[in-house]
Design a protein around this motif. Structure first.
Motif, PDB file in Angstrom:
ATOM      1  N   GLU A  42       2.636   8.780 -30.711  1.00 19.68           N
ATOM      2  CA  GLU A  42       3.025   9.970 -30.301  1.00 19.68           C
ATOM      3  C   GLU A  42       4.352  10.371 -31.537  1.00 19.68           C
ATOM      4  OE1 GLU A  42       3.141   8.543 -25.800  1.00 19.68           O
ATOM      5  OE2 GLU A  42       5.315   8.566 -27.343  1.00 19.68           O
ATOM      6  N   GLY A  43       5.066  10.693 -31.743  1.00 17.91           N
ATOM      7  CA  GLY A  43       6.106  11.367 -32.735  1.00 17.91           C
ATOM      8  C   GLY A  43       7.048  10.032 -32.634  1.00 17.91           C
ATOM      9  N   PRO A  44       8.019   9.482 -33.295  1.00 19.38           N
ATOM     10  CA  PRO A  44       9.061   8.640 -33.305  1.00 19.38           C
ATOM     11  C   PRO A  44      10.063   9.389 -32.815  1.00 19.38           C
ATOM     12  CG  PRO A  44       8.728   9.210 -36.142  1.00 19.38           C
ATOM     13  CD  PRO A  44       7.231   9.972 -34.821  1.00 19.38           C
ATOM     14  N   PHE A  89      10.387   0.790 -37.138  1.00 27.05           N
ATOM     15  CA  PHE A  89      10.852   1.914 -37.923  1.00 27.05           C
ATOM     16  C   PHE A  89      12.016   2.553 -38.452  1.00 27.05           C
ATOM     17  CE2 PHE A  89       6.846   2.619 -39.755  1.00 27.05           C
ATOM     18  CZ  PHE A  89       5.864   3.341 -38.318  1.00 27.05           C
ATOM     19  N   GLY A 102      11.093   2.805 -43.265  1.00 20.28           N
ATOM     20  CA  GLY A 102       9.975   1.632 -44.057  1.00 20.28           C
ATOM     21  C   GLY A 102       8.181   1.376 -43.391  1.00 20.28           C
ATOM     22  N   ALA A 103       7.918   0.397 -43.815  1.00 21.55           N
ATOM     23  CA  ALA A 103       6.759   0.572 -43.067  1.00 21.55           C
ATOM     24  C   ALA A 103       6.575   0.350 -41.485  1.00 21.55           C
ATOM     25  CB  ALA A 103       6.219  -0.409 -44.220  1.00 21.55           C
TER      26      ALA A 103
ATOM     27  N   TYR B  36       6.235  15.152 -41.752  1.00 19.17           N
ATOM     28  CA  TYR B  36       5.245  13.906 -42.917  1.00 19.17           C
ATOM     29  C   TYR B  36       3.723  13.460 -42.307  1.00 19.17           C
ATOM     30  CZ  TYR B  36      10.299  12.574 -41.911  1.00 19.17           C
ATOM     31  OH  TYR B  36      11.685  13.049 -42.627  1.00 19.17           O
ATOM     32  N   GLN B  38       1.308  10.367 -41.760  1.00 13.17           N
ATOM     33  CA  GLN B  38       0.864   9.148 -41.402  1.00 13.17           C
ATOM     34  C   GLN B  38      -1.007   8.380 -41.576  1.00 13.17           C
ATOM     35  OE1 GLN B  38       2.647   7.246 -38.200  1.00 13.17           O
ATOM     36  NE2 GLN B  38       3.094   5.404 -38.439  1.00 13.17           N
ATOM     37  N   GLN B  42       0.723   2.447 -41.825  1.00 17.33           N
ATOM     38  CA  GLN B  42       1.222   2.484 -42.415  1.00 17.33           C
ATOM     39  C   GLN B  42       2.487   3.275 -42.302  1.00 17.33           C
ATOM     40  OE1 GLN B  42       0.026   4.237 -46.659  1.00 17.33           O
ATOM     41  NE2 GLN B  42      -1.898   3.353 -46.117  1.00 17.33           N
ATOM     42  N   SER B  43       3.772   3.619 -42.991  1.00 12.73           N
ATOM     43  CA  SER B  43       4.902   4.335 -42.778  1.00 12.73           C
ATOM     44  C   SER B  43       4.871   6.021 -42.335  1.00 12.73           C
ATOM     45  CB  SER B  43       5.746   3.932 -43.756  1.00 12.73           C
ATOM     46  OG  SER B  43       7.141   4.911 -43.018  1.00 12.73           O
ATOM     47  N   LEU B  44       5.447   6.704 -42.002  1.00 12.94           N
ATOM     48  CA  LEU B  44       5.236   8.395 -42.899  1.00 12.94           C
ATOM     49  C   LEU B  44       6.278   8.873 -44.227  1.00 12.94           C
ATOM     50  CD1 LEU B  44       6.855   6.929 -39.468  1.00 12.94           C
ATOM     51  CD2 LEU B  44       6.886   9.876 -39.242  1.00 12.94           C
ATOM     52  N   LEU B  46       7.345  11.480 -46.058  1.00 10.14           N
ATOM     53  CA  LEU B  46       7.235  12.834 -45.611  1.00 10.14           C
ATOM     54  C   LEU B  46       6.280  13.842 -47.410  1.00 10.14           C
ATOM     55  CD1 LEU B  46      10.055  14.809 -45.114  1.00 10.14           C
ATOM     56  CD2 LEU B  46      11.434  14.217 -47.668  1.00 10.14           C
ATOM     57  N   PHE B  91      -2.106  12.273 -39.424  1.00  5.45           N
ATOM     58  CA  PHE B  91      -1.687  12.163 -38.356  1.00  5.45           C
ATOM     59  C   PHE B  91      -0.262  13.179 -39.417  1.00  5.45           C
ATOM     60  CE2 PHE B  91      -0.280  11.533 -34.204  1.00  5.45           C
ATOM     61  CZ  PHE B  91       1.118  11.475 -33.721  1.00  5.45           C
ATOM     62  N   ILE B  93       3.164  14.966 -38.478  1.00  2.78           N
ATOM     63  CA  ILE B  93       4.383  14.660 -37.840  1.00  2.78           C
ATOM     64  C   ILE B  93       5.624  15.948 -38.078  1.00  2.78           C
ATOM     65  CG2 ILE B  93       6.256  13.394 -36.309  1.00  2.78           C
ATOM     66  CD1 ILE B  93       4.190  11.302 -37.006  1.00  2.78           C
ATOM     67  N   PHE B 108      11.533  14.524 -33.376  1.00  2.00           N
ATOM     68  CA  PHE B 108      10.498  14.152 -34.302  1.00  2.00           C
ATOM     69  C   PHE B 108       9.866  14.669 -32.482  1.00  2.00           C
ATOM     70  CE2 PHE B 108       9.307  12.158 -37.994  1.00  2.00           C
ATOM     71  CZ  PHE B 108      11.249  12.259 -38.283  1.00  2.00           C
ATOM     72  N   ASP B 110       5.138  15.283 -31.511  1.00  2.00           N
ATOM     73  CA  ASP B 110       4.882  14.206 -30.618  1.00  2.00           C
ATOM     74  C   ASP B 110       3.374  13.736 -32.132  1.00  2.00           C
ATOM     75  OD1 ASP B 110       4.857  14.247 -27.706  1.00  2.00           O
ATOM     76  OD2 ASP B 110       5.880  12.876 -29.206  1.00  2.00           O
ATOM     77  N   GLY B 111       3.456  15.081 -32.658  1.00  2.00           N
ATOM     78  CA  GLY B 111       2.749  15.038 -33.604  1.00  2.00           C
ATOM     79  C   GLY B 111       1.082  15.312 -33.853  1.00  2.00           C
ATOM     80  N   ARG B 113      -3.249  14.591 -35.164  1.00  2.00           N
ATOM     81  CA  ARG B 113      -4.203  14.395 -35.541  1.00  2.00           C
ATOM     82  C   ARG B 113      -5.038  14.919 -35.554  1.00  2.00           C
ATOM     83  NH1 ARG B 113      -4.761   9.554 -36.295  1.00  2.00           N
ATOM     84  NH2 ARG B 113      -2.821   8.667 -34.917  1.00  2.00           N
TER      85      ARG B 113
END
Lengths: 111, 117
Positions: A42-44, A89, A102-103, B36, B38, B42-44, B46, B91, B93, B108, B110-111, B113
């Motif tokens: 899901e998105g944040p 996050f 952040g990670a 973004y 991901q 790991q993090s998102l 940009l 992924f 987003i 955001f 939902d992304g 995949r």
């Protein structure tokens, strides 16, 4: 160069207790900070934010603290609930523009 | 309020195919949308900032010709992954920030995949 760091990959907390998630940043030009919660695939989801002119912002069970001199912010969740289990996050931006994330920290709240 | 819809949520396609991902702000207008990527655990990161009516601004290391962005209206931005290859699997987003004010958080989708075979 990681401008936003969440040094704890995971955190485990008992239901009802306080969860404290930490975040450090290096760019002194950041003036807006946010916390997002994310479930897998899901998105944040936006949780809470704070601008650099404040040192605390509270919304229900969630409180964000900002220490500009230490370039550190934290998210407090009180009381923690099992539904709070997710990846959290920390993100920062300069002049409201692009976010640097952040990670993430995986929070597990045990019942 | 502040809902962002992203479509499709999951795509599996053959190498060499181009894939278009849509990002819509459903109940607000957004002059700026963000894309973004991901990777697992790991993090998102940009990829680019999409501005309505003008060219997108890409982050360093992101190929403009590979990741085409169009922001034709205040509620829609699209990302097209051209001639996708397995290394593009990830992924993706999008996010949007309501017009008007600084201090409004990005919201955001939902992304999507993307899996390239």
């Amino acid at each position: 160069d990681q401008q936003v760091k969440q040094n704890s990959p995971s955190l485990s907390v008992q239901e009802g207790r306080i969860s404290i998630l930490n975040c450090d940043y290096t760019n002194s030009m950041f003036d807006y900070f946010l916390w997002y919660k994310k479930y897998p695939a899901e998105g944040p989801t936006f949780l809470i934010s704070i601008s650099s002119i404040k040192d605390k912002n509270e919304d229900g069970r969630f409180t964000v603290f900002l220490n500009k001199s230490a370039k550190h912010l934290s998210l407090h969740i009180v009381p923690s609930q099992p539904g709070d289990s997710a990846v959290y996050f920390c993100a920062a931006s300069e002049y409201g523009n692009k976010l640097v994330f952040g990670a993430g920290t995986i929070l597990r709240v045990k019942s | 309020g502040a809902v962002v819809s992203q479509h499709p949520s999951w795509v599996i396609c053959k190498s060499g195919t181009s894939v278009k991902i849509e990002c819509r702000s459903l109940d607000f207008q957004a002059t700026t949308m963000f894309w973004y990527r991901q990777f697992p655990k790991q993090s998102l990161m940009l990829m680019a900032t999409s501005n309505e009516g003008s060219k997108a601004t890409y982050e360093q290391g992101v190929e403009k010709d590979k990741f085409l962005i169009n922001h034709a209206s205040l509620t829609l931005s699209t990302l097209t992954v051209t001639s996708a290859h397995p290394e593009d699997s990830s992924f993706y987003i999008c996010s949007a920030r309501p017009v008007a004010l600084m201090g409004q958080p990005q919201h955001f989708g939902d992304g999507t995949r993307l899996s390239i075979l």
